[in-house]
Design an enzyme around this catalytic site. Structure first.
Site, PDB file in Angstrom:
ATOM      1  N   ASP A  83       0.821  -1.208   0.000  1.00  0.00           N
ATOM      2  CA  ASP A  83       0.000   0.000   0.000  1.00  0.00           C
ATOM      3  C   ASP A  83       0.857   1.262   0.000  1.00  0.00           C
ATOM      4  O   ASP A  83       1.981   1.280   0.513  1.00  0.00           O
ATOM      5  CB  ASP A  83      -0.873   0.044   1.268  1.00  0.00           C
ATOM      6  CG  ASP A  83      -2.088  -0.856   1.177  1.00  0.00           C
ATOM      7  OD1 ASP A  83      -2.152  -1.683   0.251  1.00  0.00           O
ATOM      8  OD2 ASP A  83      -2.963  -0.735   2.057  1.00  0.00           O
ATOM      9  N   HIS A 134      -5.269   2.957  -4.033  1.00  0.00           N
ATOM     10  CA  HIS A 134      -5.421   3.165  -2.588  1.00  0.00           C
ATOM     11  C   HIS A 134      -5.944   4.581  -2.329  1.00  0.00           C
ATOM     12  O   HIS A 134      -5.689   5.161  -1.283  1.00  0.00           O
ATOM     13  CB  HIS A 134      -4.072   2.946  -1.896  1.00  0.00           C
ATOM     14  CG  HIS A 134      -4.152   2.803  -0.400  1.00  0.00           C
ATOM     15  ND1 HIS A 134      -5.115   2.074   0.244  1.00  0.00           N
ATOM     16  CD2 HIS A 134      -3.355   3.312   0.594  1.00  0.00           C
ATOM     17  CE1 HIS A 134      -4.919   2.123   1.549  1.00  0.00           C
ATOM     18  NE2 HIS A 134      -3.870   2.885   1.783  1.00  0.00           N
ATOM     19  N   HIS A 138      -5.517   9.496   0.320  1.00  0.00           N
ATOM     20  CA  HIS A 138      -5.663   8.734   1.560  1.00  0.00           C
ATOM     21  C   HIS A 138      -6.720   9.314   2.489  1.00  0.00           C
ATOM     22  O   HIS A 138      -6.624   9.188   3.719  1.00  0.00           O
ATOM     23  CB  HIS A 138      -4.321   8.616   2.290  1.00  0.00           C
ATOM     24  CG  HIS A 138      -4.196   7.357   3.097  1.00  0.00           C
ATOM     25  ND1 HIS A 138      -4.613   7.264   4.413  1.00  0.00           N
ATOM     26  CD2 HIS A 138      -3.720   6.124   2.780  1.00  0.00           C
ATOM     27  CE1 HIS A 138      -4.381   6.037   4.857  1.00  0.00           C
ATOM     28  NE2 HIS A 138      -3.856   5.323   3.889  1.00  0.00           N
ATOM     29  N   HIS A 228       3.778  -2.007   3.478  1.00  0.00           N
ATOM     30  CA  HIS A 228       3.892  -0.656   2.917  1.00  0.00           C
ATOM     31  C   HIS A 228       5.343  -0.442   2.475  1.00  0.00           C
ATOM     32  O   HIS A 228       6.238  -0.426   3.333  1.00  0.00           O
ATOM     33  CB  HIS A 228       3.546   0.406   3.966  1.00  0.00           C
ATOM     34  CG  HIS A 228       2.169   0.307   4.535  1.00  0.00           C
ATOM     35  ND1 HIS A 228       1.829  -0.616   5.509  1.00  0.00           N
ATOM     36  CD2 HIS A 228       1.041   1.016   4.269  1.00  0.00           C
ATOM     37  CE1 HIS A 228       0.551  -0.456   5.826  1.00  0.00           C
ATOM     38  NE2 HIS A 228       0.046   0.523   5.089  1.00  0.00           N
TER      39      HIS A 228
END
Length: 272
Positions: A83, A134, A138, A228
């Protein structure tokens, strides 16, 4: 299966009232995890999800696997996902995946990531990885308006399509927070939501050995591993994770391969 402390799905009327100040990604993630744990203990509603095995079983009986050469109805499959990239660490990660012959699924951020590293997005697609979204910035999708949700989902999809020639069919909501509005808009945009079953909580540590241990302790068949590549301890942990899981008999696949011969359906949420 309860959501991990990394994620929670909360009722729209409650989450839309929440507001927070902008912080560094790591500090924000730590605070979010603590808040989510509190919400989990409070008994908030969970998300209705579909397991990879269910997606495979719902496909036409006897249908061949349609992605790659791996049939996860027979093989002990697991999916490696990353991510919030691309980042300055992503080129090294791609080198590792190429050397190990492992496909991954990348859930990319738009602002400051896709915009900053377009060549890495192209490389991900060219080397056979699944490129997904994603969101653009965010934002927590359950806290914003329908128009903002559409923008958060559409902008990275459009950017990825311009760079790779392929429009994403998968997205991962920030913090895993989702609700009926997110499902509806995702369906309109042709997107399925993908959560996870394994988290290293690599936003809490730069210790690569600890990240490796956390992943190995939680991994099981049909697992979806969340990492990540924006954090310095994560990419150095990847070779050890791959080698150890291969030694246990796992085969690495992308999320679409994990579901094959089923396909991710827009508006549905997938989690082992």
């Amino acid at each position: 299966m309860p959501l991990s402390t990394d994620t929670i799905s909360t009722p729209a009327h409650a989450t839309r009232k929440m507001r927070g100040t902008r912080r560094g990604f790591r500090g924000w993630a730590l605070a979010s995890a603590a808040a989510c744990l509190t919400l989990t203990l409070a008994g908030c509603a969970e998300v209705d999800t579909t397991a990879p095995s269910t997606a495979r079983a719902e496909a036409a009986h006897g249908a061949p696997a349609k992605f790659g050469t791996v049939d996860c109805r027979e093989a002990k499959c697991i999916a490696l996902t990353f991510d919030a990239g691309p980042s300055e660490n992503s080129a090294r990660l791609l080198d590792i995946l190429k050397e190990k012959k492992v496909p991954a699924t990348f859930f990319l951020l738009g602002k400051r990531h896709i915009e900053k590293y377009p060549e890495l997005v192209r490389r991900m697609a060219a080397e056979g990885h699944e490129v997904a979204s994603h969101t653009w910035d965010h934002k927590i999708l359950t806290r914003i308006s329908d128009a903002q949700i559409r923008e958060e989902l559409k902008r990275p999809d459009d950017a990825i399509e311009r760079l790779t020639g392929h429009k994403p069919t998968l997205m991962r909501p920030p913090q895993g927070r989702t609700d009926a509005d997110v499902h509806r808009i995702s369906k309109e945009l042709g997107l399925a939501e993908v959560l996870w079953s394994v988290t290293a909580k690599d936003y809490t540590t730069d210790d690569s050995d600890l990240i490796t241990k956390r992943v190995l302790d939680q991994s099981s068949r049909d697992g979806i591993i969340l990492l990540h590549d924006i954090y310095p301890g994560t990419v150095p942990a990847v070779p050890g994770i791959i080698d150890a899981l291969k030694a246990r008999g796992y085969v690495f696949v992308t999320v679409p391969q994990l579901l094959a011969p089923g396909r991710a359906e827009p508006g549905k949420v997938y989690r082992p």
